[in-house]
Design a protein around this motif. Structure first.
Motif, mmCIF file in Angstrom:
data_model
loop_
_atom_site.group_PDB
_atom_site.id
_atom_site.type_symbol
_atom_site.label_atom_id
_atom_site.label_comp_id
_atom_site.label_asym_id
_atom_site.label_seq_id
_atom_site.Cartn_x
_atom_site.Cartn_y
_atom_site.Cartn_z
ATOM 1 N N ARG A 54 -22.392 -6.392 43.065
ATOM 2 C CA ARG A 54 -22.285 -6.821 41.670
ATOM 3 C C ARG A 54 -23.634 -7.255 41.121
ATOM 4 N NH1 ARG A 54 -16.646 -9.729 40.125
ATOM 5 N NH2 ARG A 54 -17.485 -9.279 38.059
ATOM 6 N N TRP A 55 -23.802 -6.972 39.847
ATOM 7 C CA TRP A 55 -24.987 -7.400 39.117
ATOM 8 C C TRP A 55 -24.512 -8.106 37.865
ATOM 9 C CZ3 TRP A 55 -29.058 -3.761 36.441
ATOM 10 C CH2 TRP A 55 -30.215 -4.490 36.158
ATOM 11 N N PRO A 56 -24.157 -9.384 37.979
ATOM 12 C CA PRO A 56 -23.563 -10.123 36.856
ATOM 13 C C PRO A 56 -24.403 -10.098 35.582
ATOM 14 C CG PRO A 56 -23.401 -11.403 38.872
ATOM 15 C CD PRO A 56 -24.259 -10.207 39.183
ATOM 16 N N GLU A 57 -25.714 -10.089 35.717
ATOM 17 C CA GLU A 57 -26.585 -10.108 34.535
ATOM 18 C C GLU A 57 -26.457 -8.824 33.698
ATOM 19 O OE1 GLU A 57 -28.274 -12.533 37.850
ATOM 20 O OE2 GLU A 57 -27.679 -10.449 37.701
ATOM 21 N N ALA A 58 -25.945 -7.762 34.283
ATOM 22 C CA ALA A 58 -25.833 -6.489 33.562
ATOM 23 C C ALA A 58 -24.391 -6.147 33.194
ATOM 24 C CB ALA A 58 -26.426 -5.373 34.402
ATOM 25 N N GLU A 59 -23.446 -6.947 33.599
ATOM 26 C CA GLU A 59 -22.044 -6.585 33.407
ATOM 27 C C GLU A 59 -21.634 -6.488 31.947
ATOM 28 O OE1 GLU A 59 -19.724 -9.120 36.020
ATOM 29 O OE2 GLU A 59 -20.318 -7.924 37.768
ATOM 30 N N ASP A 60 -22.203 -7.305 31.073
ATOM 31 C CA ASP A 60 -21.860 -7.192 29.647
ATOM 32 C C ASP A 60 -22.309 -5.852 29.068
ATOM 33 O OD1 ASP A 60 -20.508 -9.574 29.433
ATOM 34 O OD2 ASP A 60 -22.235 -10.701 28.711
ATOM 35 N N VAL A 61 -23.415 -5.340 29.563
ATOM 36 C CA VAL A 61 -23.899 -4.035 29.103
ATOM 37 C C VAL A 61 -23.021 -2.927 29.678
ATOM 38 C CG1 VAL A 61 -25.835 -2.414 29.185
ATOM 39 C CG2 VAL A 61 -26.254 -4.842 28.780
ATOM 40 N N ILE A 62 -22.692 -3.007 30.931
ATOM 41 C CA ILE A 62 -21.843 -1.991 31.565
ATOM 42 C C ILE A 62 -20.485 -1.940 30.868
ATOM 43 C CG2 ILE A 62 -20.664 -1.332 33.698
ATOM 44 C CD1 ILE A 62 -23.125 -2.606 35.198
ATOM 45 N N LYS A 63 -19.973 -3.091 30.468
ATOM 46 C CA LYS A 63 -18.672 -3.147 29.779
ATOM 47 C C LYS A 63 -18.671 -2.429 28.436
ATOM 48 C CE LYS A 63 -17.925 -7.674 30.445
ATOM 49 N NZ LYS A 63 -17.295 -8.981 30.278
ATOM 50 N N GLN A 64 -19.824 -2.059 27.918
ATOM 51 C CA GLN A 64 -19.888 -1.359 26.635
ATOM 52 C C GLN A 64 -19.371 0.068 26.725
ATOM 53 O OE1 GLN A 64 -23.924 -1.623 25.215
ATOM 54 N NE2 GLN A 64 -23.861 -3.854 25.119
ATOM 55 N N ASP A 65 -19.310 0.618 27.921
ATOM 56 C CA ASP A 65 -18.851 1.995 28.082
ATOM 57 C C ASP A 65 -17.668 2.008 29.048
ATOM 58 O OD1 ASP A 65 -18.504 4.685 29.001
ATOM 59 O OD2 ASP A 65 -20.464 5.129 28.139
ATOM 60 N N PRO A 66 -16.452 2.239 28.532
ATOM 61 C CA PRO A 66 -15.265 2.182 29.390
ATOM 62 C C PRO A 66 -15.319 3.122 30.600
ATOM 63 C CG PRO A 66 -14.622 2.297 27.098
ATOM 64 C CD PRO A 66 -16.107 2.501 27.144
ATOM 65 N N PHE A 67 -15.967 4.267 30.442
ATOM 66 C CA PHE A 67 -16.073 5.201 31.569
ATOM 67 C C PHE A 67 -16.823 4.549 32.727
ATOM 68 C CE2 PHE A 67 -18.138 8.621 33.916
ATOM 69 C CZ PHE A 67 -17.038 9.414 34.229
ATOM 70 N N TYR A 68 -17.913 3.867 32.420
ATOM 71 C CA TYR A 68 -18.707 3.227 33.466
ATOM 72 C C TYR A 68 -18.041 1.960 33.985
ATOM 73 C CZ TYR A 68 -22.124 6.538 31.764
ATOM 74 O OH TYR A 68 -22.754 7.684 31.373
ATOM 75 N N VAL A 69 -17.208 1.339 33.182
ATOM 76 C CA VAL A 69 -16.461 0.161 33.619
ATOM 77 C C VAL A 69 -15.570 0.521 34.808
ATOM 78 C CG1 VAL A 69 -14.632 -1.455 32.969
ATOM 79 C CG2 VAL A 69 -16.515 -1.024 31.408
ATOM 80 N N VAL A 70 -14.867 1.638 34.698
ATOM 81 C CA VAL A 70 -13.983 2.049 35.782
ATOM 82 C C VAL A 70 -14.789 2.357 37.039
ATOM 83 C CG1 VAL A 70 -12.322 3.802 36.545
ATOM 84 C CG2 VAL A 70 -12.188 2.875 34.232
ATOM 85 N N ARG A 71 -15.889 3.058 36.878
ATOM 86 C CA ARG A 71 -16.728 3.378 38.037
ATOM 87 C C ARG A 71 -17.299 2.107 38.670
ATOM 88 N NH1 ARG A 71 -21.878 7.453 37.736
ATOM 89 N NH2 ARG A 71 -23.012 6.537 39.477
ATOM 90 N N TYR A 72 -17.731 1.160 37.867
ATOM 91 C CA TYR A 72 -18.262 -0.110 38.387
ATOM 92 C C TYR A 72 -17.174 -0.856 39.162
ATOM 93 C CZ TYR A 72 -20.932 -4.535 38.281
ATOM 94 O OH TYR A 72 -21.628 -5.681 38.619
ATOM 95 N N ALA A 73 -15.973 -0.887 38.606
ATOM 96 C CA ALA A 73 -14.866 -1.561 39.291
ATOM 97 C C ALA A 73 -14.563 -0.876 40.624
ATOM 98 C CB ALA A 73 -13.626 -1.588 38.407
ATOM 99 N N ARG A 74 -14.511 0.451 40.591
ATOM 100 C CA ARG A 74 -14.169 1.214 41.789
ATOM 101 C C ARG A 74 -15.282 1.182 42.837
ATOM 102 N NH1 ARG A 74 -13.899 6.478 39.821
ATOM 103 N NH2 ARG A 74 -16.049 6.712 40.442
#
Length: 184
Positions: A54-74
């Motif tokens: 996890r990279w908490p400092e970047a999570e708000d940016v990653i959350k901007q794109d739902p496609f990448y949100v799923v990949r980050y979670a997985r």
């Protein structure tokens, strides 16, 4: 090896900086992280390939794109990411992927969203529920292709309640006859 004279230029591009950290530095590059975390995909790749977590400092940016949100979670979190679920629930197909790939099971809180899209509803029934999903059948049977796929892949047989819709589309009707009625 490192090329200090070029690093100021490299760290201006989030992708180049992430690749440089991964392939040359072979670890975190704090001086470039502010640039990397401005881009959802670059931040995701940096978390996967460099931080390997996890990279908490970047999570708000990653959350901007739902496609990448799923990949980050997985790939990074390796499971649910509750803080991003409101973003995920905005798209039926993304919610389906999250249930299937990150949760690895039913996601009751998103089922109302998923069943708004007939194709996503069929895939959810087939891949997540692994059986009929009566609550979504009214939506599924409005789409001839989805109804045919649901009959073939979920019901595994004829679906008389949807046949009037299926036969309104010549391609869907032909596929239904071949795959369901004749069982090929």
């Amino acid at each position: 090896g490192r090329w200090p004279e070029a690093e100021d230029v490299i760290k201006q591009d989030p992708y180049a900086a992430g690749d440089y950290a991964k392939d040359v530095i072979k670890g975190r590059w704090p001086e470039a992280e502010d640039v990397i975390k401005k881009n959802p995909l670059a931040a995701l790749q940096y978390a996967e390939d460099v931080i390997k977590g996890r990279w908490p400092e970047a999570e708000d940016v990653i959350k901007q794109d739902p496609f990448y949100v799923v990949r980050y979670a997985r790939e990074v979190i390796k499971g649910r990411w509750p803080e991003a679920e409101d973003v995920i629930k905005q798209d039926p197909k993304i919610a389906l992927r999250y249930a299937k790939d990150a949760i690895k099971g039913r996601w009751l809180e998103a089922e109302d969203v998923i069943k708004k899209n007939p194709e996503a509803a069929v895939d959810y029934a087939k891949d997540v529920i692994k059986g009929r999903w009566p609550e979504a059948e009214d939506v599924i049977k409005q789409d001839p292709y989805a109804a045919g796929d649901y009959a073939k892949d979920v019901i595994k047989g004829r679906w008389p309640e949807a046949e009037d819709v299926i036969k309104k589309n010549s391609y869907a009707a032909a596929e239904y006859e071949k795959e369901v009625i004749k069982g090929r």
